[in-house]
Every structure is written in structure tokens, then in C-alpha cells.
Scaffold this motif. Structure first.
Motif, PDB file in Angstrom:
ATOM      1  N   ALA A  23      24.626  51.202   5.479  1.00 17.18           N
ATOM      2  CA  ALA A  23      23.172  51.086   5.589  1.00 17.18           C
ATOM      3  C   ALA A  23      22.430  52.001   4.616  1.00 17.18           C
ATOM      4  CB  ALA A  23      22.740  51.405   7.027  1.00 17.18           C
ATOM      5  N   THR A  24      23.062  53.081   4.174  1.00 12.61           N
ATOM      6  CA  THR A  24      22.381  54.030   3.290  1.00 12.61           C
ATOM      7  C   THR A  24      22.134  53.392   1.930  1.00 12.61           C
ATOM      8  OG1 THR A  24      23.613  55.784   4.388  1.00 12.61           O
ATOM      9  CG2 THR A  24      22.447  56.364   2.374  1.00 12.61           C
ATOM     10  N   PRO A  25      20.891  53.291   1.474  1.00 16.25           N
ATOM     11  CA  PRO A  25      20.605  52.616   0.208  1.00 16.25           C
ATOM     12  C   PRO A  25      20.960  53.486  -0.990  1.00 16.25           C
ATOM     13  CG  PRO A  25      18.573  53.405   1.185  1.00 16.25           C
ATOM     14  CD  PRO A  25      19.658  53.682   2.187  1.00 16.25           C
ATOM     15  N   ARG A  26      21.154  52.837  -2.116  1.00 15.03           N
ATOM     16  CA  ARG A  26      21.564  53.519  -3.343  1.00 15.03           C
ATOM     17  C   ARG A  26      20.555  54.573  -3.785  1.00 15.03           C
ATOM     18  NH1 ARG A  26      26.053  54.471  -6.623  1.00 15.03           N
ATOM     19  NH2 ARG A  26      25.438  54.505  -8.825  1.00 15.03           N
ATOM     20  N   ASP A  27      19.260  54.264  -3.704  1.00 17.02           N
ATOM     21  CA  ASP A  27      18.275  55.229  -4.188  1.00 17.02           C
ATOM     22  C   ASP A  27      18.271  56.500  -3.353  1.00 17.02           C
ATOM     23  OD1 ASP A  27      17.233  53.686  -2.074  1.00 17.02           O
ATOM     24  OD2 ASP A  27      15.176  54.011  -2.702  1.00 17.02           O
ATOM     25  N   ASN A  28      18.589  56.387  -2.063  1.00 13.24           N
ATOM     26  CA  ASN A  28      18.694  57.566  -1.216  1.00 13.24           C
ATOM     27  C   ASN A  28      19.899  58.416  -1.620  1.00 13.24           C
ATOM     28  OD1 ASN A  28      19.953  58.745   1.613  1.00 13.24           O
ATOM     29  ND2 ASN A  28      17.718  58.891   1.532  1.00 13.24           N
ATOM     30  N   ASN A  29      21.023  57.761  -1.886  1.00 13.67           N
ATOM     31  CA  ASN A  29      22.205  58.486  -2.357  1.00 13.67           C
ATOM     32  C   ASN A  29      21.899  59.259  -3.630  1.00 13.67           C
ATOM     33  OD1 ASN A  29      23.844  57.633  -0.273  1.00 13.67           O
ATOM     34  ND2 ASN A  29      24.838  56.017  -1.455  1.00 13.67           N
ATOM     35  N   LEU A  30      21.337  58.568  -4.626  1.00 13.31           N
ATOM     36  CA  LEU A  30      21.091  59.216  -5.913  1.00 13.31           C
ATOM     37  C   LEU A  30      20.067  60.335  -5.791  1.00 13.31           C
ATOM     38  CD1 LEU A  30      21.046  56.153  -8.352  1.00 13.31           C
ATOM     39  CD2 LEU A  30      22.946  57.705  -7.822  1.00 13.31           C
ATOM     40  N   SER A  31      19.082  60.163  -4.922  1.00 11.55           N
ATOM     41  CA  SER A  31      18.105  61.220  -4.706  1.00 11.55           C
ATOM     42  C   SER A  31      18.772  62.482  -4.169  1.00 11.55           C
ATOM     43  CB  SER A  31      17.024  60.743  -3.728  1.00 11.55           C
ATOM     44  OG  SER A  31      16.163  61.798  -3.364  1.00 11.55           O
ATOM     45  N   HIS A  32      19.687  62.327  -3.227  1.00 10.55           N
ATOM     46  CA  HIS A  32      20.388  63.487  -2.671  1.00 10.55           C
ATOM     47  C   HIS A  32      21.303  64.132  -3.707  1.00 10.55           C
ATOM     48  CE1 HIS A  32      19.860  62.540   1.888  1.00 10.55           C
ATOM     49  NE2 HIS A  32      18.749  62.332   1.200  1.00 10.55           N
ATOM     50  N   TYR A  33      21.961  63.320  -4.538  1.00  8.85           N
ATOM     51  CA  TYR A  33      22.827  63.888  -5.574  1.00  8.85           C
ATOM     52  C   TYR A  33      21.986  64.715  -6.552  1.00  8.85           C
ATOM     53  CZ  TYR A  33      25.909  60.059  -3.990  1.00  8.85           C
ATOM     54  OH  TYR A  33      26.662  59.178  -3.249  1.00  8.85           O
ATOM     55  N   ARG A  34      20.810  64.188  -6.882  1.00 10.99           N
ATOM     56  CA  ARG A  34      19.925  64.885  -7.822  1.00 10.99           C
ATOM     57  C   ARG A  34      19.419  66.194  -7.225  1.00 10.99           C
ATOM     58  NH1 ARG A  34      16.258  61.369  -7.831  1.00 10.99           N
ATOM     59  NH2 ARG A  34      17.486  60.013  -9.179  1.00 10.99           N
ATOM     60  N   LYS A  35      19.031  66.164  -5.964  1.00 10.54           N
ATOM     61  CA  LYS A  35      18.514  67.374  -5.331  1.00 10.54           C
ATOM     62  C   LYS A  35      19.598  68.436  -5.215  1.00 10.54           C
ATOM     63  CE  LYS A  35      14.829  64.966  -2.849  1.00 10.54           C
ATOM     64  NZ  LYS A  35      14.371  64.453  -1.538  1.00 10.54           N
ATOM     65  N   LEU A  36      20.807  68.025  -4.903  1.00 15.26           N
ATOM     66  CA  LEU A  36      21.913  68.987  -4.879  1.00 15.26           C
ATOM     67  C   LEU A  36      22.100  69.604  -6.256  1.00 15.26           C
ATOM     68  CD1 LEU A  36      25.369  68.755  -3.221  1.00 15.26           C
ATOM     69  CD2 LEU A  36      25.247  69.144  -5.672  1.00 15.26           C
ATOM     70  N   ALA A  37      22.130  68.759  -7.282  1.00 17.73           N
ATOM     71  CA  ALA A  37      22.342  69.255  -8.650  1.00 17.73           C
ATOM     72  C   ALA A  37      21.202  70.160  -9.096  1.00 17.73           C
ATOM     73  CB  ALA A  37      22.487  68.072  -9.617  1.00 17.73           C
ATOM     74  N   ASN A  38      19.996  69.932  -8.576  1.00 16.41           N
ATOM     75  CA  ASN A  38      18.845  70.753  -8.932  1.00 16.41           C
ATOM     76  C   ASN A  38      18.764  72.045  -8.136  1.00 16.41           C
ATOM     77  OD1 ASN A  38      17.986  68.955 -10.873  1.00 16.41           O
ATOM     78  ND2 ASN A  38      16.565  67.887  -9.518  1.00 16.41           N
ATOM     79  N   GLY A  39      19.749  72.284  -7.278  1.00 19.80           N
ATOM     80  CA  GLY A  39      19.823  73.554  -6.567  1.00 19.80           C
ATOM     81  C   GLY A  39      19.135  73.597  -5.229  1.00 19.80           C
TER      82      GLY A  39
END
Length: 272
Positions: A23-39
Motif C-alpha cells: 500500500a505504501t506509494p512510491r513517492d512516500n518511499n522516496l521522500s523518506h529516503y531523501r529525508k534520511l539522506a538529508n540528515g
């Protein structure tokens, strides 16, 4: 409940959307990956990632390898996936660590930030390890974290606020438990079985930690890739019906040799 074969479990995971097209959409996944990478430490789940994961494409690569999300960085919206074969592979690694805990009569602590989905998975695993001779760790009483109480219900530590068991990604409740145990002179757990920040904090503190994570929670997969966590099982951690996790739990406990009376392995599809 009959124990599903590997093939039957894979089919069940896909049909119930625990894995496969989740159910988790792709844009939500990528947003979380980006936020993790941004610290953004909210997405670090208690791990100390330093500057090792500042490129979201590196995070995506690990998630494709260990979780089974789409590895194409140009895929920005729509559906994303968890590979059910990777889920079962990780369950089998988890089973091996549970078997080691049982053989060594280890002290094991269970905790969840997803009581609406994973509470019974943890509870049944705790029951099985107790029968095998493990000590299921009781947390100190009166602990407070994140403006809530750290409580233990059905052998599983959770955060409670306003008489409600709370969904939380925070590592603070696990930090409160481990700090209190150390303050009281109690030995720390030999193993933590958890999810979210509960698992990340334990692993970061040097406690053996295994757990579950969704495809939008990359930190635990990064922790496994670095050896801070021993096992991270990829799955949707809150499907509509928590009973959908029952066949998965049966498979896990059977693989660990922790079921009292194992039923024959069923090749047919388990009930949804």
C-alpha cells in the motif's frame, strides 16, 4: 493453523499485500529516503548514520537489494513493491537467530512501535521462546518517554499515551528501558526483537537486534547492511487485518523449531 510451505507463504504475502504490491506509494518511499539522506534524524530510527548515507540513490540501492523496491530512480510515483522472496529469506535468517536464543536460554526483550499490526507477532514469538527456556525481559516500571509511559503488555514493550497504545518511530522509549536497566544494575538483554526506533536504538547500543521494517523505513535496512542490526525483515508493517500475519508467524516459529506440535507443512494456500 497449518504451517505454510515457502511457496504458499509467498503467495499469502502477496495476496494480503504484506509483500508484493504494497500500500505504501512510491513517492512516500522516496521522500523518506531523501529525508534520511538529508540528515533528518526522525528517519534514522535510533541509528547513528553519520555522513555515510547522504546520497538518496545509495539508500535506494540498498532498499532495492534488501527490500525489493523498484531500483529505477526515474520511477517517482505510483506503485512500489516489497519482494516476498526477500521477506521469506529474512524470516529464515530471523528464525536462525531465534533458535540460537532458545539454545542459549537467552534474555530476550520484545518491543513494538506498531501495536496495531505487529503486537501479536511479537507476543507469539515471546511465548514460544519462553516455552523453550528463554527469559522474556520485564522492563522497569514507571518509565516515561516522548510524553508517554513505556508499558509492557503481553510481554511486549510499547508506548502508551492517554490510555492508547501508540504508533511511534522514536528510539526514546527503548533508550529509557536500556538506561533504566543499566541504572538498576540489571543485565541488558541478549537479544531484542522489535521494529522502528525500538530496534534501531538497541542495535546502536550494541545489543543484538532483529526486527521488521516497511519499505518507507530504510534505516533498519541500512543498519543491517552495516552490521548494526542482525536481521531486518521487509514487510508492510500494518495491513488492514493483523490476523494476516498469522501464517508468517507460523512459518517463522516452525523454521526456528519453536512450535510445540508442528503440524504438517501445507502446500495449499493458507487462509487470508
Amino acid at each position: 493453523m497449518p504451517i505454510p510451505s515457502r511457496a504458499a507463504l509467498v503467495d499469502h504475502l502477496v495476496r494480503t499485500r504484506i509483500a508484493g504490491d504494497v500500500a505504501t506509494p512510491r513517492d512516500n518511499n522516496l521522500s523518506h529516503y531523501r529525508k534520511l539522506a538529508n540528515g533528518d534524524r526522525h528517519y534514522w530510527l535510533g541509528l547513528e548514520l553519520g555522513d555515510r548515507w547522504t546520497d538518496e540513490q545509495d539508500v535506494l540501492a540498498v532498499m532495492a537489494e534488501r527490500c525489493g523496491v523498484n531500483d529505477d530512480p526515474a520511477h517517482r510515483a505510483g506503485q512500489d513493491t516489497i519482494d516476498p522472496e526477500l521477506t521469506v529469506d529474512a524470516l529464515e535468517r530471523m528464525a536462525a537467530r531465534l533458535r540460537k536464543a532458545a539454545d542459549g536460554r537467552e534474555r530476550v526483550l520484545f518491543a513494538t512501535g506498531h501495536p496495531g499490526g505487529l503486537l501479536d507477532v511479537h507476543r507469539r514469538t515471546a511465548d514460544a521462546l519462553r516455552r523453550a527456556g528463554c527469559e522474556i525481559v520485564r522492563i522497569p516500571s514507571g518509565l516515561i518517554a516522548d510524553e508517554g509511559l513505556v508499558v509492557q503488555f503481553a510481554d511486549v514493550a510499547m508506548l502508551e499515551r492517554g490510555a492508547t497504545l501508540w504508533h511511534t518511530h522514536s528510539p526514546a522509549p527503548m533508550a529509557a528501558v536500556l538506561d533504566a536497566m543499566a541504572h538498576l544494575g540489571r543485565p541488558l538483554p541478549d537479544l531484542v526483537v522489535a521494529d522502528h526506533g525500538w530496534a534501531g536504538c538497541a542495535g546502536q547500543r550494541g545489543v543484538d537486534a532483529i526486527g521488521y521494517a516497511d519499505c518507507n523505513d530504510p534505516a533498519l535496512f541500512l543498519g543491517e547492511s552495516e552490521g548494526t542490526l542482525q536481521v531486518t525483515v521487509p514487510l508492510d508493517d500494518h495491513v488492514t487485518d493483523p490476523r494476516s500475519y498469522d501464517p508468517m508467524t507460523e512459518y517463522l516459529l516452525h523454521a526456528a523449531g519453536l512450535l510445540e506440535d508442528d503440524a504438517p507443512v501445507r502446500e495449499a494456500e493458507p487462509a487470508a
